[in-house]
Motif scaffolding. Structure first.
Motif, PDB file in Angstrom:
ATOM      1  N   CYS A   1      -6.050  -1.108   2.298  1.00  0.00           N
ATOM      2  CA  CYS A   1      -6.760  -0.570   1.143  1.00  0.00           C
ATOM      3  C   CYS A   1      -7.963  -1.458   0.801  1.00  0.00           C
ATOM      4  O   CYS A   1      -7.802  -2.531   0.223  1.00  0.00           O
ATOM      5  CB  CYS A   1      -5.807  -0.476  -0.046  1.00  0.00           C
ATOM      6  SG  CYS A   1      -6.605   0.167  -1.528  1.00  0.00           S
TER       7      CYS A   1
ATOM      8  N   HIS B   1      -0.355  -3.322   1.985  1.00  0.00           N
ATOM      9  CA  HIS B   1      -1.263  -2.449   1.230  1.00  0.00           C
ATOM     10  C   HIS B   1      -2.671  -3.035   1.234  1.00  0.00           C
ATOM     11  O   HIS B   1      -3.646  -2.315   1.448  1.00  0.00           O
ATOM     12  CB  HIS B   1      -0.747  -2.276  -0.203  1.00  0.00           C
ATOM     13  CG  HIS B   1      -1.610  -1.370  -1.022  1.00  0.00           C
ATOM     14  ND1 HIS B   1      -1.281  -0.067  -1.299  1.00  0.00           N
ATOM     15  CD2 HIS B   1      -2.816  -1.581  -1.617  1.00  0.00           C
ATOM     16  CE1 HIS B   1      -2.245   0.488  -2.016  1.00  0.00           C
ATOM     17  NE2 HIS B   1      -3.189  -0.406  -2.243  1.00  0.00           N
TER      18      HIS B   1
ATOM     19  N   CYS C   1      -8.274  -2.537  -2.997  1.00  0.00           N
ATOM     20  CA  CYS C   1      -7.407  -3.610  -3.487  1.00  0.00           C
ATOM     21  C   CYS C   1      -7.749  -4.945  -2.825  1.00  0.00           C
ATOM     22  O   CYS C   1      -7.722  -5.984  -3.483  1.00  0.00           O
ATOM     23  CB  CYS C   1      -5.940  -3.269  -3.235  1.00  0.00           C
ATOM     24  SG  CYS C   1      -5.323  -2.000  -4.352  1.00  0.00           S
TER      25      CYS C   1
ATOM     26  N   CYS D   1      -1.860   1.593  -5.676  1.00  0.00           N
ATOM     27  CA  CYS D   1      -2.842   0.583  -6.043  1.00  0.00           C
ATOM     28  C   CYS D   1      -2.476  -0.101  -7.363  1.00  0.00           C
ATOM     29  O   CYS D   1      -2.633  -1.310  -7.504  1.00  0.00           O
ATOM     30  CB  CYS D   1      -4.227   1.216  -6.157  1.00  0.00           C
ATOM     31  SG  CYS D   1      -4.903   1.711  -4.555  1.00  0.00           S
TER      32      CYS D   1
HETATM   33 ZN    ZN Z   1      -4.987  -0.108  -3.133  1.00  0.00          ZN
END
Ligand code: ZN
Length: 80
Positions: free
Chosen positions: A40, A36, A43, A10
């Protein structure tokens, strides 16, 4: 923060988000950041907030996000 299985943590992604938004990342890293973000929620949530904030500030039109603005954003996102 946990890794999402894409090889980027992250922290790595957050550091790259402004370059990502400005399309300044090399293609390979851009894809890893995108992967990602897809995996995620934390994020991708930050990305949405940054995108909205930058749009309001109009920073992207100048191609630069002032460092004090970024630092304030990170602190507000990461401590909320
Ligand atoms: Zn992340």
């Amino acid at each position: 923060m946990e890794r999402a299985g894409t090889g980027l943590g992250c922290d790595d992604v957050l550091e790259s988000l402004t370059d990502y938004l400005e399309e300044a990342l090399p293609a390979g890293r851009r894809r890893r950041v995108a992967d990602h973000l897809g995996a995620c929620p934390a994020c991708s949530g930050c990305l949405g907030q940054i995108r909205a904030t930058i749009a309001v500030l109009g920073c992207l039109r100048h191609g630069v996000v002032p460092a004090p603005v970024l630092n304030a954003l990170w602190e507000s996102f990461l401590t909320s």
